[in-house]
Design an enzyme around this catalytic site. Structure first.
Site, PDB file in Angstrom:
ATOM      1  N   SER A 284       0.838  -1.196   0.000  1.00 24.49           N
ATOM      2  CA  SER A 284       0.000   0.000   0.000  1.00 24.49           C
ATOM      3  C   SER A 284       0.874   1.249   0.000  1.00 24.49           C
ATOM      4  O   SER A 284       2.081   1.171   0.255  1.00 24.49           O
ATOM      5  CB  SER A 284      -0.901   0.035   1.245  1.00 24.49           C
ATOM      6  OG  SER A 284      -1.853  -0.993   1.222  1.00 24.49           O
TER       7      SER A 284
ATOM      8  N   SER B 165      -8.157   1.020  -3.427  1.00 26.44           N
ATOM      9  CA  SER B 165      -8.239   0.962  -1.969  1.00 26.44           C
ATOM     10  C   SER B 165      -6.859   0.948  -1.327  1.00 26.44           C
ATOM     11  O   SER B 165      -6.679   1.436  -0.211  1.00 26.44           O
ATOM     12  CB  SER B 165      -9.018  -0.285  -1.538  1.00 26.44           C
ATOM     13  OG  SER B 165      -8.306  -1.474  -1.855  1.00 26.44           O
TER      14      SER B 165
ATOM     15  N   SER C 114      -5.367   4.853  -1.510  1.00 23.40           N
ATOM     16  CA  SER C 114      -6.209   5.984  -1.083  1.00 23.40           C
ATOM     17  C   SER C 114      -6.241   6.020   0.440  1.00 23.40           C
ATOM     18  O   SER C 114      -7.277   5.837   1.073  1.00 23.40           O
ATOM     19  CB  SER C 114      -7.620   5.850  -1.657  1.00 23.40           C
ATOM     20  OG  SER C 114      -7.580   5.739  -3.059  1.00 23.40           O
TER      21      SER C 114
ATOM     22  N   CYS D 298      -4.574  -0.339   8.788  1.00 23.09           N
ATOM     23  CA  CYS D 298      -3.938  -0.815   7.566  1.00 23.09           C
ATOM     24  C   CYS D 298      -2.644  -1.507   7.968  1.00 23.09           C
ATOM     25  O   CYS D 298      -1.688  -0.856   8.398  1.00 23.09           O
ATOM     26  CB  CYS D 298      -3.639   0.326   6.599  1.00 23.09           C
ATOM     27  SG  CYS D 298      -2.707  -0.225   5.142  1.00 23.09           S
TER      28      CYS D 298
ATOM     29  N   HIS E 234      -8.548  -7.071  -3.948  1.00 20.09           N
ATOM     30  CA  HIS E 234      -7.237  -6.471  -3.692  1.00 20.09           C
ATOM     31  C   HIS E 234      -6.202  -7.065  -4.634  1.00 20.09           C
ATOM     32  O   HIS E 234      -6.261  -8.249  -4.973  1.00 20.09           O
ATOM     33  CB  HIS E 234      -6.838  -6.710  -2.235  1.00 20.09           C
ATOM     34  CG  HIS E 234      -5.727  -5.852  -1.749  1.00 20.09           C
ATOM     35  ND1 HIS E 234      -4.401  -6.182  -1.930  1.00 20.09           N
ATOM     36  CD2 HIS E 234      -5.727  -4.665  -1.079  1.00 20.09           C
ATOM     37  CE1 HIS E 234      -3.643  -5.250  -1.390  1.00 20.09           C
ATOM     38  NE2 HIS E 234      -4.419  -4.314  -0.867  1.00 20.09           N
TER      39      HIS E 234
ATOM     40  N   MET F  88      -4.169  -7.411   1.930  1.00 17.39           N
ATOM     41  CA  MET F  88      -4.102  -6.415   2.984  1.00 17.39           C
ATOM     42  C   MET F  88      -3.337  -7.011   4.170  1.00 17.39           C
ATOM     43  O   MET F  88      -3.509  -8.192   4.495  1.00 17.39           O
ATOM     44  CB  MET F  88      -5.501  -6.010   3.432  1.00 17.39           C
ATOM     45  CG  MET F  88      -6.403  -5.516   2.305  1.00 17.39           C
ATOM     46  SD  MET F  88      -7.168  -6.855   1.359  1.00 17.39           S
ATOM     47  CE  MET F  88      -8.515  -7.292   2.441  1.00 17.39           C
TER      48      MET F  88
END
Length: 392
Positions: A19, A66, A69, A104, A310, A314
């Protein structure tokens, strides 16, 4: 007509795991945004470029997915035995909404690096060379996370040869330890069962594992949904009916987990719970065309975040996979072949990931003492973000 000029806000753009997001020190935010509320949300929405009806984030720092952001706010912790407080905001792409309900796990890997580089960790605790232990308080879920950050010549070491599927280039390895990932959120299995029946009107009945570890997650069998667990993003994300099906299942699952009272409330809780589907180990070609071999993994897992499949996994969902995987009888554990285990190696759309967990059983049920994984992180850009002075 006069317009308010733009203002500059100190910020750092960082990748953590698979991410990336915009990181801020709490004290660097405008005074009105240093407290939770509409001013903070409006500021961060403008930073990212949301809501964007075009779905591109052309006028902001977001990446229109996702995993790109995201916003992070950090401050020195006043809690005993902690260095930094970490607050995470998942920014909706097309709605004026920031979900503060979860963590996250991927960006967690960057928290320690940012905290060290920005003076949020006592210098006396940092080695000149070696591994720095950064004690993180995750404010969204009120949990402790330990990041082990490599140091070289008194600075964070970001370059290295650690490879992470879903990230193009190698970097330095950062080990992240999620301490007591379920803890006082209630039972790790909120229904008291490792497997439940989830009934979704108009769609069907599903064998499901509901778990609170890392992040609330619903695990289903891929086969029951008409998939095999090796799907890549286009198969799911380019089919509106499939996405609507998953969101409906997620909403009913959230009610059964006790996270919401009605399925309508799921719209205001987009970040949690996650929904994932699993299958037995099998060979497939990852999104990079890398061949994932069945004998290199225990199972395959695909997970959705903010309504889309995804591109990798994650970090918090990986914790949930680890926790569910080491508990006999869960959907995840069954897919991995059953039995007791200390770690899980699973296949995701970008490749593979190995995660470990330590679980124990008592009269109160199952608990996981910690879950561990390796990620990497690095600064992409630092300086200031500019936003219109009247946007918040």
């Amino acid at each position: 007509m006069q317009h308010v000029p733009q203002i500059k806000v100190p910020a750092t753009y960082m990748r953590g795991g698979t991410s990336k997001g915009v990181f801020f020190k709490l004290s660097d935010l405008p005074a009105a945004a240093q407290q939770p509320g509409s001013a903070r949300d409006n500021l961060l929405l403008r930073v990212i470029g949301s809501p964007d009806p075009y779905g591109k984030h052309t006028d902001g720092m977001g990446g229109a997915t996702s995993s790109t952001s995201k916003t992070v706010i950090l401050s020195a912790s006043e809690r005993p035995d902690h260095d930094v407080d970490y607050l995470f905001g998942q920014v909706s792409i097309d709605k004026p909404f920031i979900d503060w309900s979860g963590n996250c796990g991927n960006l967690t890997a960057a928290v320690g690096s940012f905290a060290i580089s920005n003076g949020l960790v006592d210098p006396a605790r940092l080695p000149e060379n070696g591994i720095a232990t950064v004690r993180i308080w995750q404010a969204n879920i009120e949990k402790t996370i330990i990041a082990r950050v490599p140091m070289s010549n008194g600075e964070v070491q970001e370059t290295g040869d650690f490879e992470l599927d879903g990230v193009t280039f190698p970097a330095a390895e950062v080990q992240v330890e999620f301490v007591d990932p379920a803890g006082d959120t209630g039972s790790m299995f909120p229904t008291g069962n490792v497997v439940d029946t989830l009934t979704v009107p108009g769609i069907g009945e599903f064998e499901a594992t509901f778990i609170n570890a890392g992040i609330p997650t619903i695990f289903l069998w891929a086969e029951a949904l008409g998939f095999n667990g090796t799907e890549l993003q286009p198969v799911i994300n380019e089919n509106p009916e499939t996405l609507a099906m998953f969101e409906t299942i997620r909403a009913y699952g959230a009610v059964q987990m006790g996270l919401i009272d009605s399925i309508e409330q799921a719209q205001s809780r987009q970040h949690t719970p996650k929904i994932a589907f699993v299958g037995p180990a099998q060979s497939y070609a990852a999104s990079s065309d890398k061949e994932v071999m069945s004998n290199d993994i225990d199972l395959v897992v695909r997970a959705l975040s903010m309504g889309k499949l995804h591109h990798a996994m994650m970090g918090t969902a990986a914790v949930a996979i680890a926790a569910a995987g080491v508990v006999p009888g869960t959907v995840v554990n069954q897919a991995a072949g059953g039995g007791e285990r200390k770690f899980i190696r699973f296949g995701h759309p970008s490749g593979t990931l190995r995660v470990g967990a330590e679980a124990s059983h008592s009269a109160q049920g199952w608990s996981v003492d910690k879950a561990i994984m390796s990620r990497s992180a690095r600064v992409l850009m630092e300086g200031w973000v500019r936003v219109p002075g009247d946007c918040f």
